[in-house]
Design a protein around this motif. Structure first.
Motif, PDB file in Angstrom:
ATOM      1  N   ALA A  76     -21.698  11.969  57.037  1.00  0.00           N
ATOM      2  CA  ALA A  76     -20.992  11.053  56.133  1.00  0.00           C
ATOM      3  C   ALA A  76     -22.030  10.306  55.295  1.00  0.00           C
ATOM      4  O   ALA A  76     -23.254  10.524  55.409  1.00  0.00           O
ATOM      5  N   HIS A  77     -21.545   9.402  54.429  1.00  0.00           N
ATOM      6  CA  HIS A  77     -22.397   8.691  53.471  1.00  0.00           C
ATOM      7  C   HIS A  77     -22.080   7.208  53.541  1.00  0.00           C
ATOM      8  O   HIS A  77     -20.951   6.788  53.267  1.00  0.00           O
ATOM      9  N   GLN A  78     -23.065   6.439  53.956  1.00  0.00           N
ATOM     10  CA  GLN A  78     -22.857   5.021  54.210  1.00  0.00           C
ATOM     11  C   GLN A  78     -22.262   4.295  53.005  1.00  0.00           C
ATOM     12  O   GLN A  78     -21.355   3.470  53.146  1.00  0.00           O
ATOM     13  N   ALA A 137     -19.565  -3.682  57.390  1.00  0.00           N
ATOM     14  CA  ALA A 137     -20.247  -4.538  58.364  1.00  0.00           C
ATOM     15  C   ALA A 137     -21.189  -3.732  59.249  1.00  0.00           C
ATOM     16  O   ALA A 137     -22.234  -4.223  59.682  1.00  0.00           O
ATOM     17  N   MET A 138     -20.815  -2.476  59.483  1.00  0.00           N
ATOM     18  CA  MET A 138     -21.647  -1.619  60.337  1.00  0.00           C
ATOM     19  C   MET A 138     -22.942  -1.207  59.643  1.00  0.00           C
ATOM     20  O   MET A 138     -23.959  -0.989  60.298  1.00  0.00           O
ATOM     21  N   GLN A 140     -17.790   1.094  50.849  1.00  0.00           N
ATOM     22  CA  GLN A 140     -16.909   0.685  49.770  1.00  0.00           C
ATOM     23  C   GLN A 140     -15.434   0.860  50.113  1.00  0.00           C
ATOM     24  O   GLN A 140     -14.575   0.201  49.529  1.00  0.00           O
ATOM     25  N   ARG A 141     -15.133   1.711  51.070  1.00  0.00           N
ATOM     26  CA  ARG A 141     -13.741   1.984  51.417  1.00  0.00           C
ATOM     27  C   ARG A 141     -13.257   1.181  52.621  1.00  0.00           C
ATOM     28  O   ARG A 141     -12.040   1.026  52.793  1.00  0.00           O
ATOM     29  N   SER A 142     -14.174   0.677  53.476  1.00  0.00           N
ATOM     30  CA  SER A 142     -13.750  -0.016  54.697  1.00  0.00           C
ATOM     31  C   SER A 142     -14.620  -1.226  54.970  1.00  0.00           C
ATOM     32  O   SER A 142     -15.853  -1.102  55.016  1.00  0.00           O
ATOM     33  N   PRO A 143     -14.012  -2.420  55.173  1.00  0.00           N
ATOM     34  CA  PRO A 143     -14.807  -3.602  55.489  1.00  0.00           C
ATOM     35  C   PRO A 143     -15.511  -3.483  56.840  1.00  0.00           C
ATOM     36  O   PRO A 143     -16.565  -4.079  57.048  1.00  0.00           O
TER      37      PRO A 143
END
Length: 529
Positions: free
Chosen positions: A39-41, A53-54, A46-49
């Motif tokens: 995946a791509h951080q 935070a992670m 941008q899609r999940s708060p």
């Protein structure tokens, strides 16, 4: 349905979708049931708060740094805006930035293979070139070190109008741009306008003199009188005399080939009165002779008969007297110029009643025991001759002959801030020639005798003087033409019509200052000041 105002939005979404489960550029791997899921951080953040935070922002040490020295930060940010946000944003921005910025963005778009952005930039460039004077655009490009943009500007300007050549900053054009501009088609712009603009450019760019001959040859001057070309360029001393002679000779050949009338019978060929024909002697002719050695003279054979009413010749250094005869057969001669009583120097511009001739005979008459020499010679027929006094043979000038560009010089007196200051065409108070009262006066020498009947002179307007002006043809016998007291500023004088070579200005008394200063001399007086 209306057209999508932001076609890049769908493309951006598609490109992001292609990254799904794609290990390319993946910077995080989830292990699920023992299986690696790439995946791509940045996308997850941008899609999940929670993901945001992670994955806290990377430190400066973790970021890859890429230097881009060939573009400005402003242009690169606009380039990235297109990548991230699409069409509407970049279209709006391109309408507000200068052409150099558009060019930088277009260069980036070509480098990174974004054809749609290239298209936007090209369209914007064409619009700017159609609405803004190309001179301003070219000079802006050069100032910003984007000389390659010059070609793009000229490529996008289909026709150059008069406003291009008459623009106040035309003289700033780089030589490469001028070459290209002279190759472009023009819209109802006369050769005279283009030629005058080029002459101003030459004056402003003497360091580019090696290009002057080629630029001149590239101009279409066939519709201009030869006399106008020669009389404008020759005094500037910016073009080698031989180059100028070659240019004008070719010009004359073209005019004859294009049908300027020639008439004649038997072996006699006479150019039509309305044509301009340039003639010069062969290069190997010796144009000098010893004065006082019998009947020695310089004889120039034009090799066939012409109708001529104007000639130029440049004298070697010093003051000389001479006379000129012409002939059709080298036997019977007619005197056209007799300056044996006058002192002449430098370039001689001689008008006379039109003559049908083949031969010129030029004889130096003074100084005794000197060697009279001509360094250049040309002759032709002009449709706009100046008036000549039949009694003295002197030209009656219609313009100011007391200018350095017309070969007048100050031979006595001091000048500030430059040599011959009072003859440089400016009447600025900080530009003057002077002498200390009671000491040697100011003396101006014209290159040849002119028949004068008036003059304007501007003397120091901050002081009042008693002064006089005398004229002479030989620097020995003087005639006083002005004698005034308690005067300053502009002075106008009508004088008895007479030949003049030397003009002597003498301050005899200064009421506020002991230095007599002159800012400007005009002979004849063009306007009453």
């Amino acid at each position: 349905m209306s057209a999508d105002p932001n076609p890049e939005a769908a493309e951006i979404l598609d490109k992001v979708g292609e990254l799904y489960l794609n290990e390319d550029y993946s910077d995080v791997v989830f292990v699920v049931e023992g299986k690696n899921v790439p995946a791509h951080q940045v996308i997850l953040s941008q899609r999940s708060p929670v993901f945001k935070a992670m994955f806290p922002p990377k430190s400066e040490l973790q970021k890859e740094v890429i230097e881009l020295p060939e573009t400005s930060a402003y242009s690169f940010c606009l380039f990235l805006r297109f990548i991230y946000k699409g069409t509407p944003f970049i279209e709006k921005e391109l309408t507000t930035v200068c052409l150099c910025t558009v060019f930088e963005i277009m260069t980036l778009a070509k480098t990174y293979e974004l054809p749609r952005l290239v298209e936007f930039c090209v369209n914007r460039s064409k619009h700017v070139c159609a609405t803004v004077n190309a001179v301003e655009l070219i000079n802006e490009a050069v100032d910003d070190d984007h000389e390659e943009l010059v070609d793009i500007i000229l490529d996008n300007v289909s026709v150059l109008g008069a406003e291009f050549f008459t623009h106040e900053e035309f003289y700033k054009l780089p030589v490469k741009a001028l070459y290209r501009a002279l190759e472009k088609p023009t819209s109802e712009v006369s050769a005279d306008i283009i030629f005058r603009a080029f002459v101003k450019w030459m004056r402003a760019n003497p360091s580019e003199s090696e290009h002057f001959p080629e630029l001149l040859k590239g101009m279409d001057l066939k519709s201009m009188p030869i006399g106008d070309i020669v009389n404008t360029i020759r005094p500037l001393n910016l073009v080698d005399a031989n180059v100028l002679l070659d240019l004008v000779c070719e010009h004359a050949k073209v005019k004859t080939a294009n049908g300027n009338p020639e008439t004649g019978t038997s072996d006699v060929h006479v150019t039509g009165e309305t044509s301009n024909y340039f003639v010069r002697p062969k290069k190997d002719i010796i144009m000098k002779h010893a004065i006082g050695s019998g009947n020695e003279s310089i004889t120039i054979d034009l090799e066939r008969i012409f109708t001529i009413n104007y000639m130029e010749m440049e004298l070697s250094d010093g003051d000389w007297s001479y006379c000129i005869d012409v002939s059709q057969d080298n036997v019977n001669w007619t005197r056209i110029i007799d300056y044996s009583k006058y002192l002449c120097r430098s370039l001689q511009r001689l008008y006379f009643q039109k003559q049908v001739l083949r031969y010129f005979r030029i004889r130096g008459t003074a100084p005794a025991d000197g060697t009279f020499e001509i360094t250049n010679f040309l002759s032709y027929y002009t449709e706009l001759p100046l008036e000549v006094d039949p009694e003295t043979g002197c030209v009656i000038p219609a313009h100011n002959v007391a200018l350095t560009e017309n070969y007048a010089i100050v031979i006595q007196g001091r000048s500030w801030p430059c040599q011959n200051a009072m003859l440089n065409g400016s009447d600025d108070v900080n530009n003057y020639t002077f002498h200390h009262i009671g000491k040697d006066p100011i003396i101006v020498q014209l290159p040849q005798p002119y028949l004068l009947s008036s003059m304007n002179v501007k003397i120091n307007s901050d002081c009042l003087y008693d002064y006089n002006i005398e004229v002479s043809t030989d620097k020995i016998n003087w005639t006083q033409v002005i004698n005034e007291k308690y005067m300053g500023g502009w002075r106008h004088a009508k004088i008895d019509k007479q030949p003049v070579v030397f003009i002597k200005l003498t301050g005899t008394l200064g009421y506020d200052w002991n230095v007599f200063t002159c800012n400007y001399l005009e002979c004849p007086a063009i306007n009453i000041r």
